[in-house]
Design an enzyme around this catalytic site. Sequence first.
Site, PDB file in Angstrom:
ATOM      1  N   PHE A 159       0.848  -1.191   0.000  1.00 19.98           N
ATOM      2  CA  PHE A 159       0.000   0.000   0.000  1.00 19.98           C
ATOM      3  C   PHE A 159       0.882   1.240   0.000  1.00 19.98           C
ATOM      4  O   PHE A 159       1.751   1.384   0.863  1.00 19.98           O
ATOM      5  CB  PHE A 159      -0.948   0.055   1.204  1.00 19.98           C
ATOM      6  CG  PHE A 159      -1.856   1.258   1.156  1.00 19.98           C
ATOM      7  CD1 PHE A 159      -2.980   1.268   0.338  1.00 19.98           C
ATOM      8  CD2 PHE A 159      -1.565   2.396   1.888  1.00 19.98           C
ATOM      9  CE1 PHE A 159      -3.797   2.405   0.252  1.00 19.98           C
ATOM     10  CE2 PHE A 159      -2.386   3.533   1.809  1.00 19.98           C
ATOM     11  CZ  PHE A 159      -3.496   3.526   1.003  1.00 19.98           C
ATOM     12  N   LYS A 189       2.231   9.853   8.527  1.00 20.41           N
ATOM     13  CA  LYS A 189       1.513   9.363   9.710  1.00 20.41           C
ATOM     14  C   LYS A 189       1.973   9.968  11.048  1.00 20.41           C
ATOM     15  O   LYS A 189       1.557  11.059  11.373  1.00 20.41           O
ATOM     16  CB  LYS A 189       1.517   7.832   9.716  1.00 20.41           C
ATOM     17  CG  LYS A 189       0.714   7.273   8.518  1.00 20.41           C
ATOM     18  CD  LYS A 189      -0.052   6.011   8.824  1.00 20.41           C
ATOM     19  CE  LYS A 189      -1.184   5.794   7.838  1.00 20.41           C
ATOM     20  NZ  LYS A 189      -0.803   5.097   6.605  1.00 20.41           N
ATOM     21  N   ASP A 201       9.220   2.837   1.975  1.00 23.01           N
ATOM     22  CA  ASP A 201       8.015   3.516   2.447  1.00 23.01           C
ATOM     23  C   ASP A 201       7.888   3.215   3.936  1.00 23.01           C
ATOM     24  O   ASP A 201       7.422   2.152   4.333  1.00 23.01           O
ATOM     25  CB  ASP A 201       6.795   3.017   1.655  1.00 23.01           C
ATOM     26  CG  ASP A 201       5.496   3.677   2.104  1.00 23.01           C
ATOM     27  OD1 ASP A 201       5.459   4.246   3.213  1.00 23.01           O
ATOM     28  OD2 ASP A 201       4.503   3.605   1.341  1.00 23.01           O
TER      29      ASP A 201
HETATM   30  C1  PLP Z   1      -0.957   5.417   5.150  1.00 22.22           C
HETATM   31  C2  PLP Z   1       0.085   4.985   4.193  1.00 22.22           C
HETATM   32  C3  PLP Z   1       0.305   5.681   2.995  1.00 22.22           C
HETATM   33  C4  PLP Z   1      -0.556   6.835   2.538  1.00 22.22           C
HETATM   34  O1  PLP Z   1      -0.491   7.934   3.403  1.00 22.22           O
HETATM   35  P1  PLP Z   1      -1.609   9.101   3.268  1.00 22.22           P
HETATM   36  O2  PLP Z   1      -1.164  10.118   4.291  1.00 22.22           O
HETATM   37  O3  PLP Z   1      -2.933   8.481   3.586  1.00 22.22           O
HETATM   38  O4  PLP Z   1      -1.555   9.613   1.889  1.00 22.22           O
HETATM   39  C5  PLP Z   1       1.331   5.240   2.182  1.00 22.22           C
HETATM   40  N1  PLP Z   1       2.105   4.199   2.516  1.00 22.22           N
HETATM   41  C6  PLP Z   1       1.923   3.513   3.660  1.00 22.22           C
HETATM   42  C7  PLP Z   1       2.819   2.369   3.995  1.00 22.22           C
HETATM   43  C8  PLP Z   1       0.895   3.874   4.533  1.00 22.22           C
HETATM   44  O5  PLP Z   1       0.703   3.171   5.652  1.00 22.22           O
END
Ligand code: PLP
Length: 387
Positions: A123, A239, A210
């Site tokens: 994701f 986050k 990420d």
């Molecule tokens: C939450 C998340 C995103 C997206 O972040 P947003 O602030 O919602 O755009 C991308 N990568 C990972 C691993 C995430 O947990």
Amino acid sequence: MHTYQRLPVTFERGEGAWLTDTGGKRYLDALGGIAVCALGYAHPAVAEAIADQAGRLLHVSNLYGIAEQQQLGETLCRLSGMERVFFGNSGAEANEAAIKLARLYAHRQGIEKPNIVVMENSFHGRTLATLSATGNRKVQAGFEPLVQGFVRAPFNDLDAIRAVADNGSDVVAVLVEPIQGEGGIRTPDPGYLEGIRAICDEQQWLMMLDEIQTGMGRTGRYFAFQHSDAVPDVMTLAKALGNGVPIGACLARGTAADLFAPGHHGSTFGGNPLACRAAQAVCETLASEKLPERAAQLGEMLLTHLREALTGIDAVQDIRGRGLMIGIELDRPCGELVGMALEGGLLINVTAANVIRLLPPFILSDDEAGQLVSTLTGVIRELISRD
Ligand SMILES: *Cc1c(COP(=O)(O)O)cnc(C)c1O
């Protein structure tokens, strides 16, 4: 717009690991706004920094020097070993910056149609490029045509990445989560990140992590890659970085740090004084309260107690995670548990249909951790006895 199927509850205020709804009922929060509120609610250090900054300067523009942004950039580089930072306002924006860096890196070498290796079950966000990078058809369906330039490999499979390299498909980077979050708290085998680092070095690809969900202390170190011997070229954060104030960051070192030149990328709000001041307060509090260490210790404790309390229940397939990123996999879909826990005054999440996801704040007390385990194991037993 109707983008979320919302639970029948509205919160009015929070303190520490607790939220209070409009009817005065209190809930222990084991989700923390999905890995955002690592310092819990109304943390005085963050609240004071925001209030002070609001009375001073909220926004100027990246056309000018921003001392708070400079300071946060230096802090994040010191903690991570990276060299430069681009600030945006969300995780997806941080990943967009990483994807743009990979494309610039390719075009510098005369590669016209570069690819980035991304993983199944991953994701990376909801913008067009990040949903194209995401390994989940549900996130993509209805939004075609997807952005090109991604090739997919199974997660936790170094041979699959090597096979992509052998295909000669103009790959320039790998983008991967150190632990897959939305995908069901999937932890790779030891050596996975080191293996990716070795392939990237050999192929001269950028290693891009990420760490939007895993970063800022959640796994027991400031960044999940710090459990390994590998250091990425690019890392994205969001986050927990602002503990609820929207902010995202794309960090880079080496060649990747010098790719963006004026005009290549930008953001009106990104790196504004308010968000940077809040994130700086988060970094200082993580350090002064030794919260990454506390996350590691709480995580061990929760895993031990959950395993004890759920032992002998066949429906529980696996209990896994690192620090305060914990998944409990059942042998059946268990979305219902969210509502059952809510009734019982506990906030949890279910992801990938059958994985209970816990992302509690690091300021949880031992007693609160115990309460989390007893309420959660109670509703799991109830669900299973019902089926
Ligand atoms: C939450 C998340 C995103 C997206 O972040 P947003 O602030 O919602 O755009 C991308 N990568 C990972 C691993 C995430 O947990």
